[in-house]
Scaffold this motif. Structure first.
Motif, PDB file in Angstrom:
ATOM      1  N   GLY A   1       0.819  -1.197   0.000  1.00 18.92           N
ATOM      2  CA  GLY A   1       0.000   0.000   0.000  1.00 18.92           C
ATOM      3  C   GLY A   1       0.858   1.255   0.000  1.00 18.92           C
ATOM      4  O   GLY A   1       2.084   1.206   0.139  1.00 18.92           O
ATOM      5  N   GLY A   2       0.201   2.398  -0.168  1.00 21.52           N
ATOM      6  CA  GLY A   2       0.929   3.658  -0.160  1.00 21.52           C
ATOM      7  C   GLY A   2       0.111   4.780  -0.748  1.00 21.52           C
ATOM      8  O   GLY A   2      -1.104   4.655  -0.917  1.00 21.52           O
ATOM      9  N   LEU A   3       0.804   5.864  -1.052  1.00 23.36           N
ATOM     10  CA  LEU A   3       0.179   7.055  -1.618  1.00 23.36           C
ATOM     11  C   LEU A   3       0.525   7.118  -3.101  1.00 23.36           C
ATOM     12  O   LEU A   3       1.698   7.000  -3.475  1.00 23.36           O
ATOM     13  N   VAL A   4      -0.483   7.325  -3.925  1.00 27.28           N
ATOM     14  CA  VAL A   4      -0.281   7.386  -5.367  1.00 27.28           C
ATOM     15  C   VAL A   4      -1.222   8.421  -5.954  1.00 27.28           C
ATOM     16  O   VAL A   4      -2.297   8.671  -5.395  1.00 27.28           O
ATOM     17  N   GLN A   5      -0.815   9.024  -7.042  1.00 27.19           N
ATOM     18  CA  GLN A   5      -1.688   9.984  -7.711  1.00 27.19           C
ATOM     19  C   GLN A   5      -2.735   9.265  -8.539  1.00 27.19           C
ATOM     20  O   GLN A   5      -2.540   8.114  -8.970  1.00 27.19           O
ATOM     21  N   ALA A   6      -3.831   9.948  -8.766  1.00 32.80           N
ATOM     22  CA  ALA A   6      -4.884   9.393  -9.616  1.00 32.80           C
ATOM     23  C   ALA A   6      -4.311   9.024 -10.974  1.00 32.80           C
ATOM     24  O   ALA A   6      -3.501   9.754 -11.541  1.00 32.80           O
ATOM     25  N   GLY A   7      -4.727   7.853 -11.460  1.00 33.65           N
ATOM     26  CA  GLY A   7      -4.205   7.340 -12.710  1.00 33.65           C
ATOM     27  C   GLY A   7      -3.009   6.435 -12.546  1.00 33.65           C
ATOM     28  O   GLY A   7      -2.605   5.757 -13.500  1.00 33.65           O
ATOM     29  N   GLY A   8      -2.450   6.403 -11.363  1.00 33.09           N
ATOM     30  CA  GLY A   8      -1.277   5.580 -11.095  1.00 33.09           C
ATOM     31  C   GLY A   8      -1.636   4.142 -10.778  1.00 33.09           C
ATOM     32  O   GLY A   8      -2.806   3.730 -10.846  1.00 33.09           O
ATOM     33  N   SER A   9      -0.605   3.375 -10.410  1.00 30.05           N
ATOM     34  CA  SER A   9      -0.761   1.954 -10.144  1.00 30.05           C
ATOM     35  C   SER A   9      -0.083   1.564  -8.833  1.00 30.05           C
ATOM     36  O   SER A   9       0.894   2.199  -8.412  1.00 30.05           O
ATOM     37  N   LEU A  10      -0.604   0.519  -8.243  1.00 30.54           N
ATOM     38  CA  LEU A  10       0.013  -0.119  -7.086  1.00 30.54           C
ATOM     39  C   LEU A  10      -0.221  -1.614  -7.207  1.00 30.54           C
ATOM     40  O   LEU A  10      -1.226  -2.050  -7.790  1.00 30.54           O
ATOM     41  N   ARG A  11       0.677  -2.392  -6.614  1.00 31.18           N
ATOM     42  CA  ARG A  11       0.454  -3.831  -6.508  1.00 31.18           C
ATOM     43  C   ARG A  11       0.502  -4.228  -5.045  1.00 31.18           C
ATOM     44  O   ARG A  11       1.537  -4.056  -4.378  1.00 31.18           O
ATOM     45  N   LEU A  12      -0.608  -4.750  -4.566  1.00 27.64           N
ATOM     46  CA  LEU A  12      -0.674  -5.262  -3.209  1.00 27.64           C
ATOM     47  C   LEU A  12      -0.296  -6.737  -3.199  1.00 27.64           C
ATOM     48  O   LEU A  12      -0.616  -7.475  -4.132  1.00 27.64           O
ATOM     49  N   SER A  13       0.360  -7.133  -2.135  1.00 24.65           N
ATOM     50  CA  SER A  13       0.709  -8.533  -1.928  1.00 24.65           C
ATOM     51  C   SER A  13       0.138  -8.993  -0.600  1.00 24.65           C
ATOM     52  O   SER A  13       0.029  -8.207   0.340  1.00 24.65           O
ATOM     53  N   CYS A  14      -0.179 -10.258  -0.535  1.00 25.15           N
ATOM     54  CA  CYS A  14      -0.654 -10.861   0.713  1.00 25.15           C
ATOM     55  C   CYS A  14       0.069 -12.190   0.874  1.00 25.15           C
ATOM     56  O   CYS A  14      -0.174 -13.129   0.102  1.00 25.15           O
ATOM     57  N   ALA A  15       0.955 -12.252   1.837  1.00 26.67           N
ATOM     58  CA  ALA A  15       1.721 -13.466   2.092  1.00 26.67           C
ATOM     59  C   ALA A  15       1.017 -14.293   3.155  1.00 26.67           C
ATOM     60  O   ALA A  15       0.649 -13.767   4.216  1.00 26.67           O
ATOM     61  N   ALA A  16       0.849 -15.560   2.868  1.00 27.81           N
ATOM     62  CA  ALA A  16       0.145 -16.458   3.780  1.00 27.81           C
ATOM     63  C   ALA A  16       1.105 -17.470   4.381  1.00 27.81           C
ATOM     64  O   ALA A  16       2.014 -17.960   3.708  1.00 27.81           O
ATOM     65  N   SER A  17       0.886 -17.780   5.618  1.00 32.29           N
ATOM     66  CA  SER A  17       1.648 -18.838   6.278  1.00 32.29           C
ATOM     67  C   SER A  17       0.681 -19.699   7.055  1.00 32.29           C
ATOM     68  O   SER A  17      -0.421 -19.292   7.387  1.00 32.29           O
ATOM     69  N   GLY A  18       1.109 -20.892   7.371  1.00 34.70           N
ATOM     70  CA  GLY A  18       0.235 -21.784   8.111  1.00 34.70           C
ATOM     71  C   GLY A  18      -0.160 -22.973   7.260  1.00 34.70           C
ATOM     72  O   GLY A  18       0.692 -23.607   6.653  1.00 34.70           O
ATOM     73  N   ARG A  19      -1.438 -23.242   7.201  1.00 32.41           N
ATOM     74  CA  ARG A  19      -1.917 -24.427   6.499  1.00 32.41           C
ATOM     75  C   ARG A  19      -1.789 -24.284   5.001  1.00 32.41           C
ATOM     76  O   ARG A  19      -1.406 -23.257   4.490  1.00 32.41           O
ATOM     77  N   THR A  20      -2.141 -25.283   4.280  1.00 36.45           N
ATOM     78  CA  THR A  20      -1.922 -25.368   2.849  1.00 36.45           C
ATOM     79  C   THR A  20      -2.619 -24.235   2.121  1.00 36.45           C
ATOM     80  O   THR A  20      -3.847 -24.177   2.030  1.00 36.45           O
ATOM     81  N   PHE A  21      -1.819 -23.344   1.579  1.00 37.82           N
ATOM     82  CA  PHE A  21      -2.337 -22.163   0.909  1.00 37.82           C
ATOM     83  C   PHE A  21      -3.209 -22.534  -0.273  1.00 37.82           C
ATOM     84  O   PHE A  21      -4.238 -21.894  -0.515  1.00 37.82           O
ATOM     85  N   SER A  22      -2.831 -23.549  -0.998  1.00 39.01           N
ATOM     86  CA  SER A  22      -3.556 -23.915  -2.214  1.00 39.01           C
ATOM     87  C   SER A  22      -4.963 -24.438  -1.942  1.00 39.01           C
ATOM     88  O   SER A  22      -5.739 -24.617  -2.881  1.00 39.01           O
ATOM     89  N   SER A  23      -5.293 -24.684  -0.696  1.00 36.14           N
ATOM     90  CA  SER A  23      -6.646 -25.127  -0.339  1.00 36.14           C
ATOM     91  C   SER A  23      -7.585 -23.973  -0.060  1.00 36.14           C
ATOM     92  O   SER A  23      -8.764 -24.197   0.220  1.00 36.14           O
TER      93      SER A  23
END
Length: 124
Positions: free
Chosen positions: A9-31
């Protein structure tokens, strides 16, 4: 138990882009099917996008369709939200969520685990 940590996340001007990531730990992510939700000040949490556990199907809110793309990398236990053509109304805290296999991916109540959220601010 599944732990989810959002970043990007962050601050961006209108028309711009961001890529959010979500890292998972614990049980089988693919489920787990994964979703992104957002909550702006004074508003209820709303659905943004989701991807099924298999990765075969994706779902989007009408407000982001054509601008946002959800994807997942099961080898990295990570789900992404690529956000392009950002608008000031996209400003919110964005949350990642996990649901065991797949149910109604549009409904926040269906999800079993949530991250802490990451702030996205789009300036005009």
């Amino acid at each position: 138990q599944v732990q989810l940590v959002e970043s990007g996340g962050g601050l961006v001007q209108a028309g711009g882009s961001l890529r959010l990531s979500c890292a998972a730990s614990g049980r089988t992510f693919s489920s787990y099917s994964m979703g992104w939700f957002r909550q702006a000040p004074g508003k209820e949490r709303e659905f943004v996008a989701a991807i099924e556990w298999s990765g075969a199907m994706t779902y989007y809110a009408d407000s982001v369709k054509g601008r946002f793309t959800i994807s997942r990398d099961n080898a990295k236990n990570t789900v992404y939200l690529q956000m392009n053509s950002l608008k000031p109304e996209d400003t919110a805290v964005y949350y990642c969520a996990a649901e065991y296999f797949s149910g109604n991916l549009y409904a926040a109540a269906e999800y079993d685990y949530w991250g802490q959220g990451t702030q996205v601010t789009v300036s005009s």
